[in-house]
Design an enzyme around this catalytic site. Sequence first.
Site, PDB file in Angstrom:
ATOM      1  CG  LEU A 133      -1.849  -1.210   1.340  1.00 30.57           C
ATOM      2  CD1 LEU A 133      -2.904  -0.956   2.418  1.00 30.57           C
ATOM      3  CD2 LEU A 133      -2.533  -1.543   0.021  1.00 30.57           C
ATOM      4  N   GLY A 159       0.718  -5.157   1.259  1.00 30.81           N
ATOM      5  CA  GLY A 159      -0.437  -5.121   0.356  1.00 30.81           C
ATOM      6  C   GLY A 159      -0.144  -5.758  -0.995  1.00 30.81           C
ATOM      7  CG  ASN A 198       6.437  -5.667   5.365  1.00 26.03           C
ATOM      8  OD1 ASN A 198       5.384  -5.660   4.729  1.00 26.03           O
ATOM      9  ND2 ASN A 198       7.354  -4.737   5.229  1.00 26.03           N
ATOM     10  CD  GLU A 199       0.675  -5.849   6.468  1.00 30.00           C
ATOM     11  OE1 GLU A 199       1.383  -6.847   6.721  1.00 30.00           O
ATOM     12  OE2 GLU A 199      -0.008  -5.759   5.445  1.00 30.00           O
TER      13      GLU A 199
HETATM   14  C1  LIG Z   1      -4.804  -1.166   9.782  1.00 29.38           C
HETATM   15  C2  LIG Z   1      -3.677  -0.679   8.922  1.00 29.38           C
HETATM   16  C3  LIG Z   1      -3.321  -1.678   7.863  1.00 29.38           C
HETATM   17  C4  LIG Z   1      -2.541  -1.039   6.795  1.00 29.38           C
HETATM   18  C5  LIG Z   1      -1.954  -2.050   5.893  1.00 29.38           C
HETATM   19  C6  LIG Z   1      -0.862  -1.756   5.184  1.00 29.38           C
HETATM   20  C7  LIG Z   1      -0.252  -2.715   4.285  1.00 29.38           C
HETATM   21  C8  LIG Z   1       0.902  -2.144   3.484  1.00 29.38           C
HETATM   22  O1  LIG Z   1       1.044  -2.519   2.363  1.00 29.38           O
HETATM   23  S1  LIG Z   1       1.938  -1.014   4.224  1.00 29.38           S
HETATM   24  C9  LIG Z   1       3.306  -0.856   3.112  1.00 29.38           C
HETATM   25  C10 LIG Z   1       4.380  -1.853   3.465  1.00 29.38           C
HETATM   26  N1  LIG Z   1       5.477  -1.785   2.514  1.00 29.38           N
HETATM   27  C11 LIG Z   1       6.736  -1.870   2.845  1.00 29.38           C
HETATM   28  O2  LIG Z   1       7.100  -2.019   3.990  1.00 29.38           O
HETATM   29  C12 LIG Z   1       7.736  -1.756   1.738  1.00 29.38           C
HETATM   30  C13 LIG Z   1       8.499  -0.468   1.855  1.00 29.38           C
HETATM   31  N2  LIG Z   1       9.465  -0.318   0.788  1.00 29.38           N
HETATM   32  C14 LIG Z   1      10.638  -0.987   0.765  1.00 29.38           C
HETATM   33  O3  LIG Z   1      10.981  -1.770   1.599  1.00 29.38           O
HETATM   34  C15 LIG Z   1      11.527  -0.669  -0.395  1.00 29.38           C
HETATM   35  O4  LIG Z   1      11.093   0.536  -0.982  1.00 29.38           O
HETATM   36  C16 LIG Z   1      11.566  -1.762  -1.460  1.00 29.38           C
HETATM   37  C17 LIG Z   1      12.317  -2.986  -0.903  1.00 29.38           C
HETATM   38  C18 LIG Z   1      10.180  -2.159  -1.914  1.00 29.38           C
HETATM   39  C19 LIG Z   1      12.343  -1.244  -2.703  1.00 29.38           C
HETATM   40  O5  LIG Z   1      13.615  -0.797  -2.307  1.00 29.38           O
HETATM   41  P1  LIG Z   1      14.456   0.141  -3.279  1.00 29.38           P
HETATM   42  O6  LIG Z   1      15.782   0.342  -2.617  1.00 29.38           O
HETATM   43  O7  LIG Z   1      14.455  -0.421  -4.637  1.00 29.38           O
HETATM   44  O8  LIG Z   1      13.619   1.494  -3.380  1.00 29.38           O
HETATM   45  P2  LIG Z   1      13.495   2.641  -2.269  1.00 29.38           P
HETATM   46  O9  LIG Z   1      14.594   3.614  -2.452  1.00 29.38           O
HETATM   47  O10 LIG Z   1      13.342   2.041  -0.906  1.00 29.38           O
HETATM   48  O11 LIG Z   1      12.098   3.277  -2.655  1.00 29.38           O
HETATM   49  C20 LIG Z   1      11.967   4.152  -3.784  1.00 29.38           C
HETATM   50  C21 LIG Z   1      10.999   5.252  -3.433  1.00 29.38           C
HETATM   51  O12 LIG Z   1       9.726   4.666  -3.166  1.00 29.38           O
HETATM   52  C22 LIG Z   1       9.268   5.057  -1.876  1.00 29.38           C
HETATM   53  N3  LIG Z   1       8.479   3.944  -1.314  1.00 29.38           N
HETATM   54  C23 LIG Z   1       8.871   2.692  -1.076  1.00 29.38           C
HETATM   55  N4  LIG Z   1       7.864   1.969  -0.609  1.00 29.38           N
HETATM   56  C24 LIG Z   1       6.794   2.772  -0.564  1.00 29.38           C
HETATM   57  C25 LIG Z   1       5.447   2.586  -0.165  1.00 29.38           C
HETATM   58  N5  LIG Z   1       4.969   1.422   0.278  1.00 29.38           N
HETATM   59  N6  LIG Z   1       4.627   3.652  -0.240  1.00 29.38           N
HETATM   60  C26 LIG Z   1       5.058   4.840  -0.680  1.00 29.38           C
HETATM   61  N7  LIG Z   1       6.333   5.076  -1.072  1.00 29.38           N
HETATM   62  C27 LIG Z   1       7.177   4.044  -1.014  1.00 29.38           C
HETATM   63  C28 LIG Z   1      10.560   5.295  -1.093  1.00 29.38           C
HETATM   64  O13 LIG Z   1      10.314   6.107   0.019  1.00 29.38           O
HETATM   65  C29 LIG Z   1      11.393   5.984  -2.147  1.00 29.38           C
HETATM   66  O14 LIG Z   1      10.933   7.313  -2.243  1.00 29.38           O
HETATM   67  P3  LIG Z   1      11.958   8.517  -2.616  1.00 29.38           P
HETATM   68  O15 LIG Z   1      12.515   8.168  -3.956  1.00 29.38           O
HETATM   69  O16 LIG Z   1      11.103   9.738  -2.601  1.00 29.38           O
HETATM   70  O17 LIG Z   1      12.994   8.527  -1.528  1.00 29.38           O
END
Ligand SMILES: CCCC/C=C/CC(=O)SCCNC(=O)CCNC(=O)[C@H](O)C(C)(C)COP(=O)(O)OP(=O)(O)OC[C@H]1O[C@@H](n2cnc3c(N)ncnc32)[C@H](O)[C@@H]1OP(=O)(O)O
Length: 302
Positions: A108, A153, A177-178
Amino acid sequence: MALAVGIRGLTRSLLRPWVRVPGPARGRTEPAAGGGDGVRCFGSPRVLVEPDPAAGFAVMKMRNPPVNSLSLEFLTELLISLEKLESDKAFHAIILTSDCPGIFSAGLDLMEMCGRDPTHYAEYWKAVQELWLRFYLSHLVVISAINGVNAAGGCLLALSCDYRVLADNPKYAMGLNETLLGIIAPFWFKDTLVNTVGHRTAERALQLGLLFPPAEALQVGMVDKVVPEDQVLSAARSELAQWLAIPGHARQLTKSLMRKPTADRLLKERDADIQNFVRFISRDAIQKALRVYLEKLKQKKT
Ligand SMILES: CCCC/C=C/CC(=O)SCCNC(=O)CCNC(=O)[C@H](O)C(C)(C)COP(=O)(O)OP(=O)(O)OC[C@H]1O[C@@H](n2cnc3c(N)ncnc32)[C@H](O)[C@@H]1OP(=O)(O)O
């Protein structure tokens, strides 16, 4: 609070359906997913659909760079693509994959859950629910060809498919991994995982926020097959043959028999689930935890 946000209304207001694919694929006649010639790709800015009507399936490619985070617009476009394929009798199956190198989905979009107002949170959550319900219950066979890391998500989306093929790259971990973010996977995320890997594995994975590398994902049953990276799509296509050989009505009714009770749990308390989400995500402590997590993601680069 206005909870009755209609996703269909939303899709109409946000998008011109079936805009020509921008970028390199615009107006181009590409080989169809299954190798047929002369079939036009279609889609929307963030979802590329490569149809192979002769073979009865389409490849749906997610392309919301950099990490395929599931923003409201992206969720909406995925739903429109799914609806479009479901309503066309030529299609019996979808292969869901990513067009972002090394990333299936980062889950998400944290920006949708951070610093916004309650109406936005409600609208967003309704779209997340809708995506899960529609993919989980789709009458089409849906196979995910997971060609990158796949968190939370994004993992839920893959778990909603009928079969999962994962590329054999130790970086391509997947899981819910929430808890690592200080948030909690909702009950329907949990149910979907339990239905896939069983209660004990799900309990441990959810509490610890485990992201499983390919060998472990296969071992616990989170994915069905692990193949070399360059064979993910072809393996998904080969698998599809077995699913498409089953009489469609029998397979669809069986899918519904298996999945409807899980989906019904959410359908029965959909508004309450939205309200819970809005209350939870609006809490100062949760907002702070999400900001800290986002900051850590950004700092990782420096
Ligand atoms: C009751 C509440 C329930 C709510 C449920 C939620 C479920 C979810 O899905 S929460 C989201 C969980 N996701 C994660 O933990 C993943 C987070 N991201 C990462 O670990 C890494 O980004 C990656 C392994 C997927 C990729 O790594 P990579 O080195 O290739 O890229 P990055 O430099 O980390 O990221 C690039 C860019 O994208 C932004 N970003 C990463 N993930 C998200 C995201 N989920 N939402 C929004 N933005 C995200 C990251 O901050 C970077 O932004 P900048 O370029 O501006 O620094």
